[in-house]
Design a protein around this motif. Sequence first.
Motif, mmCIF file in Angstrom:
data_model
loop_
_atom_site.group_PDB
_atom_site.id
_atom_site.type_symbol
_atom_site.label_atom_id
_atom_site.label_comp_id
_atom_site.label_asym_id
_atom_site.label_seq_id
_atom_site.Cartn_x
_atom_site.Cartn_y
_atom_site.Cartn_z
ATOM 1 N N ILE A 24 0.857 -1.201 0.000
ATOM 2 C CA ILE A 24 0.000 0.000 0.000
ATOM 3 C C ILE A 24 0.890 1.248 0.000
ATOM 4 O O ILE A 24 0.662 2.196 -0.756
ATOM 5 C CB ILE A 24 -0.956 -0.011 1.212
ATOM 6 C CG1 ILE A 24 -1.941 -1.173 1.088
ATOM 7 C CG2 ILE A 24 -1.706 1.316 1.323
ATOM 8 C CD1 ILE A 24 -2.804 -1.401 2.322
ATOM 9 N N CYS A 25 1.921 1.235 0.838
ATOM 10 C CA CYS A 25 2.844 2.390 0.897
ATOM 11 C C CYS A 25 3.527 2.602 -0.446
ATOM 12 O O CYS A 25 3.756 3.739 -0.874
ATOM 13 C CB CYS A 25 3.914 2.174 1.965
ATOM 14 S SG CYS A 25 3.253 2.267 3.620
ATOM 15 N N ARG A 29 3.150 6.385 -1.516
ATOM 16 C CA ARG A 29 4.439 7.107 -1.577
ATOM 17 C C ARG A 29 4.438 8.485 -0.898
ATOM 18 O O ARG A 29 5.317 9.301 -1.135
ATOM 19 C CB ARG A 29 4.920 7.251 -3.029
ATOM 20 C CG ARG A 29 5.059 5.911 -3.702
ATOM 21 C CD ARG A 29 5.784 5.934 -4.995
ATOM 22 N NE ARG A 29 6.128 4.562 -5.378
ATOM 23 C CZ ARG A 29 7.083 4.224 -6.202
ATOM 24 N NH1 ARG A 29 7.816 5.168 -6.752
ATOM 25 N NH2 ARG A 29 7.328 2.971 -6.474
ATOM 26 N N CYS A 31 5.071 9.213 2.154
ATOM 27 C CA CYS A 31 6.123 9.348 3.173
ATOM 28 C C CYS A 31 7.534 9.178 2.605
ATOM 29 O O CYS A 31 8.480 8.929 3.370
ATOM 30 C CB CYS A 31 5.896 8.324 4.291
ATOM 31 S SG CYS A 31 4.322 8.512 5.111
ATOM 32 N N CYS A 65 5.536 8.190 10.099
ATOM 33 C CA CYS A 65 4.672 7.761 8.987
ATOM 34 C C CYS A 65 3.278 7.394 9.502
ATOM 35 O O CYS A 65 2.289 7.592 8.799
ATOM 36 C CB CYS A 65 5.313 6.611 8.221
ATOM 37 S SG CYS A 65 5.573 5.136 9.208
HETATM 38 S S1 SF4 Z 1 0.780 7.912 4.057
HETATM 39 FE FE1 SF4 Z 1 2.780 6.956 4.393
HETATM 40 S S2 SF4 Z 1 2.341 5.214 5.765
HETATM 41 FE FE2 SF4 Z 1 0.402 5.861 4.838
HETATM 42 S S3 SF4 Z 1 0.193 4.579 3.039
HETATM 43 FE FE3 SF4 Z 1 1.140 6.481 2.383
HETATM 44 S S4 SF4 Z 1 3.339 6.032 2.431
HETATM 45 FE FE4 SF4 Z 1 2.307 4.457 3.660
#
Ligand code: SF4
Length: 361
Positions: A24-25, A29, A31, A65
């Motif tokens: 998912i991250c 993207r 963070c 995050c």
């Molecule tokens: S906000 Fe950050 S922790 Fe949340 S899904 Fe996106 S990259 Fe991952």
Amino acid sequence: MFEQSQMERKAAARIDEARRQIEICNACRYCEGYCSVFPAIMRQRSFADADVTQFANLCHNCRGCYYACQYTEPHEFDLNLPGILAEVRTESWERFAWPSPLARLFQRSGTALAVALMLGFAVLFWAAQTLRPESGEGFYAVMSHGLMVSVFMPAFLLPLLALFVSLRRYWRHVGGQGVGRSQIRQALSRAAYMKDLSGGQGQGCNFEDEDRFSNARRYAHQAVVWGVFMCFGSTISGTIMHYVFDWPAPYGLLSLPKLLGVPGGLLLTAGCLELARLKLKAEPALGARRVWAGEMGFVLLLGFVSLSGLLLYASAGTAAVAVLLPLHLGAVLTFFLLMPYTKMAHGFFRLAALIKDAAGN
Ligand code: SF4
Ligand code: SF4
């Protein structure tokens, strides 16, 4: 055997959950600039178990995050990347530790084990004082230099061997290959500055409080690391003075062992107290909950090692030495013997992960 396979199933389930969140991250993207984990994730499209283990060991559990994420509970994605990476990370230390049953025992009952060992060793050292040497000054008038060396030399070398075996297992698992000097330099510099604890923007992370950025955890970690190095330097310089220059302890305040040891002990004590305070304030669900007590026990043990060392120095020449010396030596011996199975291993695994990341292999 049943317990073993149950643990393996739980470990596999944690890796699968971490992989789900990482995927998912990798699509989101948001963070990207927070730490070393996200750029490493973004270099790949699919993630083997070894990749997940490597990301977990790159993570510093700063929690930035989590608090920035729009997909945390109650969102159906239910993301908690710091929490699941912490679980995978501690599980990897247990798996690669040598011998691994000791690591599992420490994770299960770390605080009780540390206290029992420390008190047990302290009683033995206290009893050893009855073999008081005929000559010797300072602490060596209470306990002979030969006795201390014969106990602490193997107690220092054996954990180093255990750590070496664990790190080799880790390196093989994550597919690490040969690295050059520049990668090692880069990893050491990242570890020394602890840039990943600055939250990427320099203001720090939200470890204690969702709404407040702070570098407190970064500075506390730096105090602990530099305090350990200075205390280690103090011991090494004292050993060189003893064996090379035939200059036995006690040393004056302006000697190298004391110039390194006293500020090192103060830094270490302050760093441990601050880490314990931050751990009490932080949300347990964003870390590895099952090892919270063991980690806290280790921080307190390390703090006690440095504080008892300082008290011992301050009480030199008084009757308190007979009580403080066995307690201090018991704490130091416990710290060395448990080192490969405690949070201390984190520093070594993280350095290996940073070297692997710098090498990009
Ligand atoms: S906000 Fe950050 S922790 Fe949340 S899904 Fe996106 S990259 Fe991952
Ligand atoms: S908790 Fe901190 S170090 Fe870990 S992945 Fe999130 S931002 Fe990176």
